[in-house]
Enzyme design. Structure first.
Site, PDB file in Angstrom:
ATOM      1  N   ASP A 543       0.814  -1.281  -0.167  1.00 28.37           N
ATOM      2  CA  ASP A 543       0.122   0.199   0.204  1.00 28.37           C
ATOM      3  C   ASP A 543       0.877   1.238  -0.044  1.00 28.37           C
ATOM      4  O   ASP A 543       2.140   1.181   0.255  1.00 28.37           O
ATOM      5  CB  ASP A 543      -0.918  -0.139   1.317  1.00 28.37           C
ATOM      6  CG  ASP A 543      -0.025   0.029   2.440  1.00 28.37           C
ATOM      7  OD1 ASP A 543       0.457   0.778   2.782  1.00 28.37           O
ATOM      8  OD2 ASP A 543      -0.416  -1.244   3.125  1.00 28.37           O
ATOM      9  N   GLU A 623      22.407 -22.038 -18.888  1.00 23.53           N
ATOM     10  CA  GLU A 623      21.391 -21.343 -18.296  1.00 23.53           C
ATOM     11  C   GLU A 623      22.221 -20.271 -17.259  1.00 23.53           C
ATOM     12  O   GLU A 623      21.691 -19.272 -17.256  1.00 23.53           O
ATOM     13  CB  GLU A 623      20.843 -22.255 -17.060  1.00 23.53           C
ATOM     14  CG  GLU A 623      19.803 -23.345 -18.110  1.00 23.53           C
ATOM     15  CD  GLU A 623      19.112 -24.184 -16.933  1.00 23.53           C
ATOM     16  OE1 GLU A 623      17.950 -24.329 -17.152  1.00 23.53           O
ATOM     17  OE2 GLU A 623      19.777 -24.923 -16.019  1.00 23.53           O
TER      18      GLU A 623
END
Ligand code: DGJ
Length: 746
Positions: A543, A623
Site C-alpha cells: 500500500d 542457463e
C-alpha cells in the site's frame, strides 16, 4: 491557478481535471464536480425532485426537494437526513450521532503541511524555504473549514494538489473545541459523490500467493464494499477502488481512482442510490476504529489519493505511478539504481550454513548480481517457523561466526548485503515471549489465536515500539546492512491492549499502525542509507503508506512466472514497477509446480525490482550464461522500466497472453515484454497494438528477445499502435518475449 475560490465556489484544477465544491444557500458544502476541466459553476446543473421519506434539514423549511439524502455532498455525515453511507460519524457525549456541518471558509496554501505521525504525499518544495511563496508558486493546497451548527466541532478538509500528475489528495481533520470528549466512529478521507453515470467498479482481491487480482463488475443499486479487518491492508483486498464508465478501457474513457495511503484495516464502499447517483467512500474500517477526542484535541485521518483520467485506465495508472515515484517514494531512492539481488529463501529455506550463503553470493556475483540477501533463519534457534521471532540475537553457530563477519565477506566480494527481519512478531517459543507475555496482542483469559505459530507484538503500546527501535538500532549499528526486508507474516485478530482502558480498545488498530509508522520513521531516519523492502507473506501489505518508508515491496510469495503475470497486472493499476519486488525462482516452481523457461521467468521479473531466489548451482552452464545475460539486460533497462510510462497492452483474463510496455518520456525507446500462455497449432501470427508512441515517427525493431535484429524492420508509430507489432511464433507454453524499438532520428 490550481485553486480558485469565488465566493462559495471552490475549484481545484490539475492539468486535466477539475474538482469542485460549492457551499449552497444553507452553507452545506456540495460536491459539484470531479472530472474533465470545467470553468463553470457545476451546481447550476443540479436539480432535485421531491423524494418522499428523505428528510430535509430544518432551515430548508417546507422545501421538500431539499434533502441531504439526495444532494451530492463533499463530506457526507450521519444523522442529518442522509441515509446513504457516511464519511464522518461522530458520537456526542449524550450518545447521539448527528452532525450539521456548514461551510466556514477556504484558505489556499502555498506549501502543503506534512501530516504528523502519518505517511503523506509530499510536494517538491517540502522542507524548502520559499521566501516569496505567494509570488513564486500557485497554491499547492487548500484547507476547507466546516463547522457543526450546534457543537463547537470544526472539520478541516486538507487538500493538496499535484498538477502534472492529475492527482488531488484529501485528509479530514476533526477539532473538538467543545468542553467534552467526543468519539469519532467513522472517518473516510475519500468521499466522492456523482450525480449521474452508469459505472463499473474495479477492485483488487486475492489471497496469500495470489494478490491483487483485478475484478471489474457492474455497479448495482445499494452498497458494494471491500475492506480489511486484519490490521493490515491485506492480501485479500487492496485499499484502492476505481470507478469507470461502461465504455472505459485501457485506452479510452473516464475513470476515477481512490487509493488510501494507509497500511491497516480499511473500508471501501460504493453506493448507487435511489436516484441512480453514486457515492464512493474509502477510509478507516469503522468496525475496527474509534477515536476518543478530548476537549481541545484534534484528529487527522490518513490521506486519500484521488485521480481522474479521461483517457482510459492506462493513463489513470500512469498518473498514480508518477505520483508514487515522485511524491511518495523518498527522494534519496527516486533516481537511485535499485540493486539486482539474490535472496536465499527459496534456495535454502531455513536450512543453510555460512558456506551455503557465501557460495550463493559467489555464484550470483559471477552472473552480475549486486546484493546478497539473507532471509529468515539467521537468529535465535530458528531452524523452522516454530520459534525465535523476537529473539534477534545472531545464531553464530549456524553462521559460523558473527553476522558482521559474514557481511564483511559479502562486502569483500564487492556485493551489497541485505537482511530479513520480522520486527512486529514474536514466537511462543522465544525468550521475548517468556519475558514479556503482556506485549502480545491477545485477550486475557482466552486462548490466543495462533497463525504460523506466532503472535503479533502490541505496537499500540509505545513501550513495545521503543523496545523494537532499540533492538534494531543496535542490530543495524553493529551490522552494516545495505538493505532490510521487513516481513509481517500473519493477520491480527484477537485485539486487546492493556495499554488502553476498556472503553478505548477500538482505538487499538489505528494506534498499532501509528506505532508501526513511528518505528519505521525512526529507523529510516537513523539509517537513511539502508534500502527497505516491505513484505507481508508476499504482498499482504502492499500500500501507499508502506511505500513512504519502504520504496519496494515483495509483491507475492508466488514466484511462478505465469501466476505473476496476473498478480503484477493487477498490482500495476495503482503501483509502479519500481515498487514491485519480483524474482526469478527455481523450476518446478515451489508454489505451483509449473515449469517455465529461464527467459520467461527473467522477462516477468524485469517488470519490477528484479532478483533471483534460487540455487544458481542447479543451473547448467548455458542457463548460467542466460542468467548473466538477463542480469545485464535488466541493469541496462532498469532506468527505462522505472522512468518510462508503463502500458498494459493486453488483458490476461480475456486473452491468451499478457503483454506490457515501457515507453521513455521522449517516446524514443520502447520496451515491449510479455508472455504468450498457450501455443496452438496452425495459428496466424498474433499482433499486439502498442500505445504511447509518436504516430508520425518511424520506429525500428532493434532487438527481439535481447538479440539484435539482422534485418531490422521499421514501422510508423501509427501502424504499431493501430495494426500492431507482429509477435514471433511460439513453441511450448508460457513463452516470454521481449521486443525493443527505437524511434528513427529525423
Ligand atoms: C514470507 C516472505 O514473503 C518470504 O519471502 C520469506 O521471507 C518468508 N516469509 C520467511 O519466513
Amino acid at each position: 491557478m490550481s485553486v480558485t475560490i469565488e465566493n462559495n465556489l471552490i475549484t481545484i484544477d490539475t492539468r486535466d481535471s477539475s474538482y469542485q465544491m460549492k457551499a449552497d444557500e444553507y452553507g452545506v458544502l456540495l460536491h459539484t464536480w470531479y472530472g474533465p476541466k470545467t470553468r463553470d459553476d457545476m451546481s447550476e446543473l443540479l436539480r432535485y425532485p421531491d423524494v418522499g421519506f428523505s428528510g430535509s434539514i430544518h432551515d430548508a423549511g417546507n422545501d421538500r426537494t431539499y434533502s441531504l439524502d439526495t444532494r451530492v455532498q463533499e463530506l457526507p455525515v450521519e444523522g442529518n437526513g442522509d441515509y446513504r453511507t457516511a464519511a464522518l460519524v461522530i458520537r456526542h457525549p449524550d450518545g447521539s450521532r448527528s452532525l450539521d456541518l456548514r461551510f466556514e471558509k477556504a484558505i489556499p496554501l502555498y506549501q502543503k503541511k506534512p501530516l504528523e505521525h502519518l505517511p503523506y504525499v509530499f510536494q517538491d518544495q517540502d522542507g524548502l524555504q520559499n521566501p516569496e511563496p505567494e509570488a513564486a508558486l500557485p497554491p499547492q493546497a487548500v484547507d476547507v473549514y466546516l463547522k457543526d451548527r450546534f457543537a463547537d466541532i470544526q472539520v478541516i478538509l486538507h487538500f493538496s494538489i499535484f498538477e502534472a500528475e492529475n492527482v488531488i489528495t484529501r485528509s479530514v481533520e476533526v477539532i473538538n473545541n467543545t468542553e467534552d470528549e467526543i468519539v469519532i466512529e467513522k472517518i473516510a478521507p475519500a468521499s466522492l459523490d456523482f450525480t449521474a453515470g452508469d459505472f463499473d467498479w474495479i477492485h483488487f482481491h486475492g489471497r496469500h500467493n495470489h494478490e491483487r487480482e483485478m475484478e471489474r463488475k457492474d455497479l448495482v443499486h445499494g452498497l458494494s464494499a471491500i475492506g480489511s479487518s486484519r490490521g493490515m491492508s491485506s492480501h485479500q483486498q487492496n485499499p484502492g477502488l476505481i470507478l469507470a464508465e461502461k465504455n472505459t478501457d485501457e485506452k479510452h474513457g473516464k475513470a476515477w481512482g481512490a487509493l488510501l495511503m494507509y497500511s491497516g484495516s480499511f473500508l471501501g464502499e460504493i453506493e448507487k442510490d435511489q436516484l441512480e447517483q453514486t457515492r464512493l467512500v474509502l477510509g478507516m474500517n469503522p468496525g475496527q476504529f474509534e477515536w476518543h477526542l478530548a476537549a481541545g484535541q484534534s484528529f487527522q485521518s490518513p490521506e486519500a489519493i484521488l485521480s481522474f483520467s479521461g483517457k482510459g485506465l492506462n493513463t489513470l495508472s500512469q498518473q498514480y505511478h508518477a505520483l508514487i515515484n515522485q511524491h511518495v517514494i523518498k527522494k534519496q531512492w527516486q533516481k537511485q539504481h535499485r540493486p539486482l539481488l539474490i535472496n536465499n529463501w527459496e534456495a535454502t529455506y531455513f536450512n543453510f550454513t555460512h558456506e551455503d550463503i557465501l557460495s550463493i553470493a559467489r555464484e550470483a556475483k559471477k552472473i552480475g548480481v549486486e546484493m546478497m540477501v539473507l532471509d529468515d533463519g539467521w537468529f535465535g534457534k530458528r531452524d523452522s517457523d516454530l520459534s525465535s521471532l523476537g529473539d534477534w540475537q545472531v545464531n553464530e553457530e549456524k553462521l559460523q561466526g558473527s553476522l558482521k563477519h559474514l557481511i564483511d565477506e559479502v562486502h569483500g566480494m564487492d556485493m551489497k548485503f541485505g537482511l530479513w527481519i520480522e520486527p512486529e512478531m514474536v514466537s511462543e517459543d522465544s525468550r521475548l515471549f517468556k519475558e514479556h507475555p503482556e506485549w502480545v496482542i491477545r485477550i486475557e483469559n482466552r486462548d490466543p489465536i495462533r497463525s504460523r505459530y506466532q503472535y503479533v507484538l502490541d505496537l499500540a503500546n509505545p513501550k513495545v515500539v521503543d523496545y523494537l527501535y532499540d533492538t534494531f538500532e543496535a542490530l543495524f549499528k553493529s551490522n552494516p546492512v545495505d538493505y532490510i526486508k521487513w516481513d509481517f507474516n500473519r493477520s491480527i485478530c484477537d485485539w486487546h491492549t492493556p495499554s488502553l482502558p476498556a472503553g478505548r480498545q477500538k482505538e487499538m488498530g489505528h494506534r498499532y499502525i501509528l506505532g508501526l509508522y513511528d518505528l519505521l520513521n525512526r529507523l529510516t531516519t537513523r539509517f537513511p542509507e539502508v534500502l527497505l523492502e516491505g513484505c507481508a507473506g508476499g504482498g499482504g501489505r502492499f500500500d501507499a503508506g508502506m511505500l513512504f518508508y519502504t520504496p519496494q515491496i515483495w509483491c507475492s510469495d508466488d514466484t511462478d512466472a505465469y501466476e505473476r503475470c496476473f498478480i503484477q497486472h493487477g498490482t500495476s493499476f495503482f503501483y509502479p514497477a519500481s515498487t514491485i519486488g519480483s524474482h526469478v525462482s527455481a523450476i518446478p516452481n515451489h508454489q505451483t509446480g509449473r515449469i517455465t523457461s529461464l527467459w520467461t521467468r527473467g522477462i516477468v521479473s524485469m517488470a519490477g525490482t528484479s532478483g533471483f531466489e534460487l540455487n544458481l548451482d542447479l543451473l547448467d552452464e548455458n542457463e548460467k550464461e542466460e542468467a548473466a545475460f538477463l542480469c545485464g539486460r535488466y541493469k541496462l533497462l532498469q532506468p527505462l522500466i522505472f522512468g518510462g510510462s508503463q502500458y498494459r497492452l493486453t488483458d490476461p483474463f480475456k486473452e491468451n497472453l499478457c503483454f506490457w510496455s515501457f515507453v521513455s518520456p521522449d517516446r524514443k525507446n520502447v520496451l515491449v515484454q510479455g508472455v504468450v500462455f498457450r501455443t496452438r497449432p496452425n495459428q496466424i501470427g498474433s499482433r499486439i497494438c502498442l500505445q504511447g508512441l509518436d504516430p508520425d515517427k518511424r520506429y525500428t525493431l532493434v532487438s527481439e528477445n535481447g538479440k539484435a535484429m539482422k534485418q531490422p524492420k521499421t514501422f510508423f508509430g501509427s501502424t504499431l499502435m493501430n495494426a500492431g507489432l507482429l509477435l514471433e511464433p511460439t513453441s511450448g507454453d508460457n513463452q516470454g518475449q521481449e521486443y525493443f524499438l527505437r524511434m528513427e532520428e529525423e
